[in-house]
Structure formats: structure tokens, C-alpha cells
Enzyme design. Sequence first.
Site, PDB file in Angstrom:
ATOM      1  CE  LYS A   1      -3.979   1.947   2.504  1.00  0.00           C
ATOM      2  NZ  LYS A   1      -4.773   1.878   3.743  1.00  0.00           N
TER       3      LYS A   1
ATOM      4  CB  SER B   1      -8.024   3.658   2.682  1.00  0.00           C
ATOM      5  OG  SER B   1      -7.175   3.078   3.642  1.00  0.00           O
TER       6      SER B   1
ATOM      7  CB  SER C   1      -8.130   0.909   5.607  1.00  0.00           C
ATOM      8  OG  SER C   1      -8.784   2.148   5.674  1.00  0.00           O
TER       9      SER C   1
END
Lengths: 490, 96, 490
Positions: free
Chosen positions: C80, C155, C179
Site C-alpha cells: 500500500k 482505503s 481499511s
Amino acid sequence: MVSNNVVIGLEIHTQITSLKTKLFCSCPSDYRGKPPNTNVCPTCLGLPGALPVVNVNAIKAAIMVALALRCSISDLLVFTRKHYFYPDLPKNYQISQYDGIGSMPIAKNGYVILNIDGNIKKIRIRRINIEEDPGRLIYPTGSLLTSKYTLIDYNRSGIALLEIVTEPDISTPKEAKVFIDKIRSILEHLGITDPNLEGSIRVDANISLAGGSRVEVKNISSPKDVERALAYEIIRQSKMLGSGEVVRRETRHWDSVRKVTVPLRAKELEEDYRYFPDPDLPPIKITKELIMDIASKLPELPDQRIERFVRSYGISEYLANVLVLEKSLADYFEECVGICGNPELVGNIVVNDLKRWIDELNLEVIEAKKLLPANQLCKLIQLLINNSINIKILKEVLPKALRSGKDVISIIYEEGYMDISDEKMLMKIVEEVFKENQQAVKDALDNPKAINYLVGQVMKKTKGRANPSITNKLITMKLAEIRGTPKNDR
Amino acid sequence: MNIDPAEWVERVSKLALINLSEEEKKLLIKDMARIIDFFNMINELKGLDDVEPLFMMPRGEPVLRDDEVGECLSINEVLMNVKEKEDRFIKGPRTA
Amino acid sequence: MKKLIENNITYLVEQFYSNPSLIEEYIHEVYEVIGKVEDRVKSYITLRPLEDVLDEFRKLRDRIKYGFKGRLLGIAVAVKDCIVTRGIRTTCASRMLQDFIPPYNATVVERIINEGGIIIGKTNMDEFAMGSTTENSAFYVTRNPWDLSRVAGGSSGGSAAAVSSREASIALGSDTGGSIRTPASYTGTVGMKPTYGLVSRYGLIAYANSLEQIGPIARNLSDLTLMLSIISGHDPKDSTSLKIYDTNYDRYLSKAPLKNYKIAVIKECIEQGVDRAVMQAFNRAISRFESEGLEVTEVSMPLIKYGLPAYYIIADAEASSNLARYDGIRYGYHVGVGERSYDDVYSEVRSYGFGLEVKRRILLGTFVLSAGYYDQYYLKALKVRRLLRNEFVRIFNRYDFIAIPTTPTPPPKVGEAIDDPLKLYLMDIYTVLANLVGIPAISIPADIVDGLPIGIQILGPELSEGYLINIAYIYEEISKLRDLTPPLVV
Ligand SMILES: [Zn+2]
């Protein structure tokens, strides 16, 4: 100057210079003199993702100071974020401490007893915070107030600081100076801060006069300047009040070159630091055991040292006070007394003469120590005691030694402060004269009167400082040696 | 809760140093009152006076660092994301 | 023939040891998939050039010759974009960090590299992890590989989409309020938010420090367990890191329950506001558990509805502080300083650099921390957090796990929820709980309804990762819902 309506509180920021590394990262703490931005890591540069980890020795140092300032120590160490934007602050918040719900300073409610010209005064300590130092700003086109832009060096960013905050118990600039001198001495005796390092101790002063609001003067670096800045503010504010002007709450900056305070740009909004406990730093328990352990290893503090000086050396309290104000000076004094005794005399010379010249010549005590080691000063004091020199000469030799670092005895001879009566030294000169005047020696062997010529030559070589009777004796001895007749009995 | 959203957005954006366009202001003000109302839900809960706030997860053993020197970044690493510099200094805005 | 990437990692790594050239084949395969689907899915913000990755493979091959061993040997890992990678652009999906190249690696990245893993790219996300759909990325939306008209969740949407569509074997996400779990639920993958402090946050660009953890997103429990074992464990660079050293969870991959598990279902989480498809999948999962003889009980936790507002208050408060550092001076979006003042420059940088949702959360966070509102919002939210934690402790005294839906709805259509922040916040209602109280939670596919995978979330007490893996593995075994293949890939 009306001083009974003046209220002064101080915030002293002192670097824990005894640490090897910064407060929250392992960058070296000796940032001074390094090329800009070469003493930083992701943490102290505030890079995204980097995290702080507390230097365990910083906690111990803070506890030492807290104990020395007779504070009560928190049982929990909590770090708090203080938010404000400024180019020297890489995260735009400073990791500090705060007194509020869920937060607390490492220590609070302490005090320091001052002796101001014989009067005792207690100054209360409100709190001690551990916090990180910001980076350093350079103002290439002027000052903090005028430069069109700044240059930033983050080498200092993250250095461990202690913020010592007093209650508004101080009522004169002089008291403020005495207080800071004392704090400096305590820090030096604890081995926490080397006050001689540039910028290691910085002071913010809050001052208000009856009828006016509180004015903060930021960034004062020497005790003398604190006194000056406060005196300046008292005059400025009383003039304003006297002419019916309003003294508003504001922050001013001490201009150490022009010796004035100047207003800083007013903030549009009232300050709102939005303190909250730093979620990157879970609270740390401070155990009773740790505090006891540190307390038991606490070195001798200035007050105890003053007492000991008076008690065991029999010097006056005044003298002891002045000596202990600077640990290095007190150490020097003790070293000298260890060599040559006479504490009263040594103390007076160190305080009244040596210290004056150290200041005059802009030296640090440690530098002075290298130029005039304790055994050197003791040689002078011995000569004084033997009446070989008088006090006036001693006082004249001191600055010469401090300037040159030369051996005091050489200075004395070279400068003609004393007869040369050192037999070894004179004998060397006599021998030289004998070598250079062999005809005169022959004459003298036959004619005792011709001896005067040789004496004259020794006098010439020593610029007239050879002790005449010793010179005579030595020449006679030397002649007798040449004749082969037995020496005088000794 | 008597907070005027427009006034509120103005004040807080100054504190946070964020300029807002008129369009953004409109959008933010539109939802702000609703979000604050949503926050106010927790004020339905009474009798919290004696509850200790939980700032972060309690840690048993603290993570501390020994006072030992580690490595710094190289000057190239320090400056590699800096856009304005003078020699090794990072150029910053004026403070006056 | 079955593609290499379809194998689980442990099996692949074994093959790679016996035949290192397979790694090259595997890498080409991964890049082929990326070439095929990335245009439509948009998992990555930064994809490393194939040549760089092959270079890394060659170095790895040489190291294998010298006896190198690693549990991720040659495995393509997606990370990420809020986790810093040395020398690889790390943007946090923000214009603010569009060209930020970190000079250091996050601890988790170091650990992956040490195990021979190859980081092939940085995945898309909501800007600074603020969002639940990856629509808040400053660059583009990540699409759900199961239905390109839908979001992949957020996210960590890019990480989940990359794993689901075989653009990487495994990925790291970060989970501040769901997330990892929300995108895992939406993409038919497994994702775990570990116990707070189990995985180092060093190098995770902070959104809300006290809530977030890095965790794995994988296609199956075996891969997830391997990655968790690698990234977990104490890190001296993170003060919130737990002193846990034994992090091998392999033994929990057992088809039989390791304990006589009791599962609690929180009534309030299934009573209302839950979509029909989600309920259907959830009930299916519960009946599967029951048919395995596990005891499932409904419990009540009325406090649960306060979790969401408390979460947003706390997260926004911390975010407003963490994001203060973005001023364009040391890194990130920059405007020329010229002769401008710092607040002028910073305001412009921050106005351009941050997107609307980030600004909203900074403003809300600034608000709840500001003088006059701190007690009413921030402190009160923290009290709610305490109460919730007590409630969870109470439930875990009687039950081993809590099972609730991961999200109240299946993945929404792109654009469906983005204009209403409150509607978006509601998507996190069941995921924020684990973050608020610091416990581990895993989302696994409960079922596939109407062609879309739907997750179920299992929560356990602190440091119960092993047991969570065990029960999730049991479910994977009975449901056969592993390595789910979205239609896009076939
Ligand atoms: Zn550092």
C-alpha cells in the site's frame, strides 16, 4: 525604578548536553560545528512514517534536575504534542509535555532558594518539561524580523531539552540573573548541561508591571542579557504606563546586539496549541525505585558545596557563593587548595583577581585552566607567602599568564618582577660568564678586586636582576673550585 | 450545538493553515453541520465523568532507547526531496 | 496448465528453491496479468518496471547459490502506498506526496525483503487512507475486479484488487478503521487487522496513530498466515510495538478447532441497516459454523452505535496533527518561498496538496482538539472508547470470538456514495470497533451473493491472531471459499 510592582516569571530551556544522542532518535547530540543537515535521520527530520523512541538517559537526567530543584516527580511520563507552524519545526508540532487531563509534566512544584546580597528568597518552580529542540534558522538577508527568507539547518532538531518554568516570584532583573546563575550552576554540578556550549541555555522571560499586561521576551541567551532585557522592559513599560498608554499582552524578541526588545509579528489568531498526548509515545511508568536510585547517586549540589566550603575551608559565605556559581571555578579552587593550602588567600585571588581577568579576556574557566593550571597559580601563591613577590606583582602576572600560557616563573624573571636568587639558575649564568671572559677569570684568580668585573657581567646578562650577594658567593665558589682549594663548608 | 458552520470553517481553516476555495467552502459548510451532529451522538451518553479517557492502548513494558549513537541520513538523502536549497541549507519562507 | 501465481506462496517458494528460474517465469506471468487487467482495475499507483524486478530476481538467484533462505523467495508483493519504500515513490495517493521518494524502508518492508520477497509496486488507496472506497485517491479510482462498475473498497482498495486479480501474490494494507477488512470483504480476499502493536508502524505514514496497524491481504489463509508471521513481532523503532518475539502462526492452520470455540454475535450489528445480501451471507456463515458444532450466541452491546462517532472524532484529531508536517519545505508539493511568509506559503501548499476529504478531516480534527471543544468531543470520544473496550473485555470473558458483518452493504457502485461523507462513514460502522479497542479482526469471504463476494468479520481478544487464523481456516475448509477468482481474470 519602581520595582515593587514588577512580576517576573522565567522559562529556562536547557539542553541535556550530557546525552550522546537526541531525545527521540539516535542521531548524535553534538551537532555544533557540523555542516548543515548532516546530523539528521527520518525521525528528527519529520519524514512521513518515522517514529520517536525515548532516550532512557534523558528521563534520568530530567529526574536528577527535578530532584535538585525539589520538585515532586510524576509517576507517569507522558509526552504531548504542541501544535504550531514554524519553519524550524519539522513536524509542525513539538513533542513536549503539558499539564492537563491525561497529560502531565515530569515534575512540578519545586523551589530554589536564592541568596541575594545576603537576603534569602524562595523562587518556586512551577514545572519541568522534557521536550525536543527545533532546528536552527539562519536569516540571510537580515534578522528574524527582517530577513526575506530563511535557511534551515535541522541538525539541532530533536536535541533533548528541559524546560524549567518558574512561578512569577521574581521581582527584579537582578533576582532573575541570580536565579539563572544558580540554575546554571545546579545543571553544571549535576553534569546535565555544559553552560559554556553556545545556545545550551536559553531563557524566555515574562514580565508585567502593575496596570499592564504580561509581556513575553523570547530567546535570551545569557544571564547578563536576561538582566538587561528585563531592565529594558521595565523602563519601556513604565514609560508607557506613565504616559497613559496601554501595555498589551505581546511577545517580544531580545536583540542581543542592539540590547533592545522588539515586538514580534502579532498572530492573527490567538494561540491554540491543541495539546494532546502523543499517540506514538505510550506513557512510561516512573518507579519509586528509579527515583530513589537516582537520588542516591546525586552529586554534590551547589548549596551543599557552599556549605562545605565554609565549613571545611573556613572561607566566607560570599566567597563560597561566588566560587560555586561556576562549577569549573569551584573545582579549580579546590585543586589549588589541594596543592598549596591557604583557602582564604586562594579563594580571594581566584574570585577577585583570576575571575576578573578570565571575564575580561573573554575566556571560559576551562580554557583559563589550561593556560594557568592550578600548580602554576600555586607557585605564585608560594612566592607571595615567602615574600618573594608582593600581591601587586601577583596581580600583574595573572593576565600575562592567561594571555600567553607561559610558565609563571619565567614570566616573573623575564619581566623583572623578582631578583634572581635561584642558585642553580645563577650558577648557569656564572658559568657562561666564566667561559666568555677567561682573561678576567685569570685576573680574578690573582686579584680579588677583579671579581667585580665578573659580577658586572652577570648583572648585564640578567638585566641587573641577579641577587648581588648570591652572585658574589657563587663567583667566589667557582674561583675557589678553579684554584683547587677546598670548598667552604656548608 | 450552536456553531455557525461558516464561521466555524473560517476559524478552523486558519488554525490548520488551509485556504479554501469558495466551492470547497460551500461543500464543507454543507456537510459540516451534519457531521458535527453525528459527533454529538456521543453526548447522549451520560455519567461519563468518572470514566478515564483511553488515549491509546496500554503498554506493559515500555519501549525505550539506550543512549547509543546510530546512523544519520546522508546529505543527499536529506536533500533529495527538497526543492529549494542553498548549499546544504534548506530554504524556508520568512518568519517576519 | 495451472498458472504459477495460482499456487499458494509456501508451495511456490518450495518450487522456486528447487528451480530458481521458475521465479522469472512467475514474474513474467504476474506482469502479463498486470498488462491485461491493470488498465481497468487500477490497483497500482507506482508499478516497478519489469526490468528492475527481473534485476532483483537475478540478484536473488545469486544469493540462493550462496545459501540464502527466505520464506517469500521471489514472491511478488504489492505494498500500500502509505508504507514507505526506500527509493520507490510513496505518495499516499496524495498530490502532496506525488513525487516523494523515501530515503528509508518501513520495518515491514525490510522484513519482506529479508525473506526474499520482491516489492513490485505501490498500490492505490484513499488519500492518506481517509476513505472506504479508494475513490478519494488523488489519482484514480480502483475498480472491483468482480464488477468493474463497483468500488474495491478502501482505503487499501489497490492492495485488495491487486491480490484478487492476481496482479500480485499478496499485499500489505493498513487498517485504521477497516481499511484492510472492507476491501478484503469486497474483493473476496482475506484481510487481517492485527492486535495494536503486533506489527511495527515504523514507516507507515500516519493517519491515526493510536488506531492503525499494517496487515496482510491474501487470497487464502495459508498466505495470510505466512505474511503475518513475517511482519509481526517487536520493533525497537516503534514505541507502541509489543514485546512479542514468537510470531510463527503456522500451527494454527489446523482443520480442527484448537479449543472448544464459543462465538458471540452482536445483536445490534445485525438488527437493522444491514443489506439483504450481507445478511444472507452472514447467516450462511453462522449456520456453517453451527453445523461444525461451534456454539453461536447472540449478545447485546447497546454501546456499539457510539463507536462510529467516537472513532471519527479520534481519527480526525490525530490526523489533523499528523498532517501538519506537510508544508512543502522538506518534501512534497512545493511552492517557491520567494519572499513570502511561512503561513502564506504553507496555506497555499496545503490547499493545493490535500484533497477535499483530507481537508475535511483536518478541519474536523483541528476543531475537536481546539480550546473549548476538546473536553466535549475529543475527551468524550476517548471515554466512549474506554467503555467499549470494557464491553469487549466483558464479552471475551465468556466467548472466544465475536462474529459480525464486515460491512453493512456489498460494494457500492463507483460514485454512488462519494458525495455524502456521512454515508461513507457509515460503511465503517462494524470495522472501527476493532481499531478503537486495539483487538485483532479478520475478514474472510462468507459467501458469494449475486456474483459478489461478501465478507464476515471475526474479532478476538488481544493477541488472539493464532485462534483467529484457526477459526478462519476451518471456515475456509468447510466453505471452500479460498483463492476466489473474479470473472475478470478468467
Ligand atoms: Zn535523528
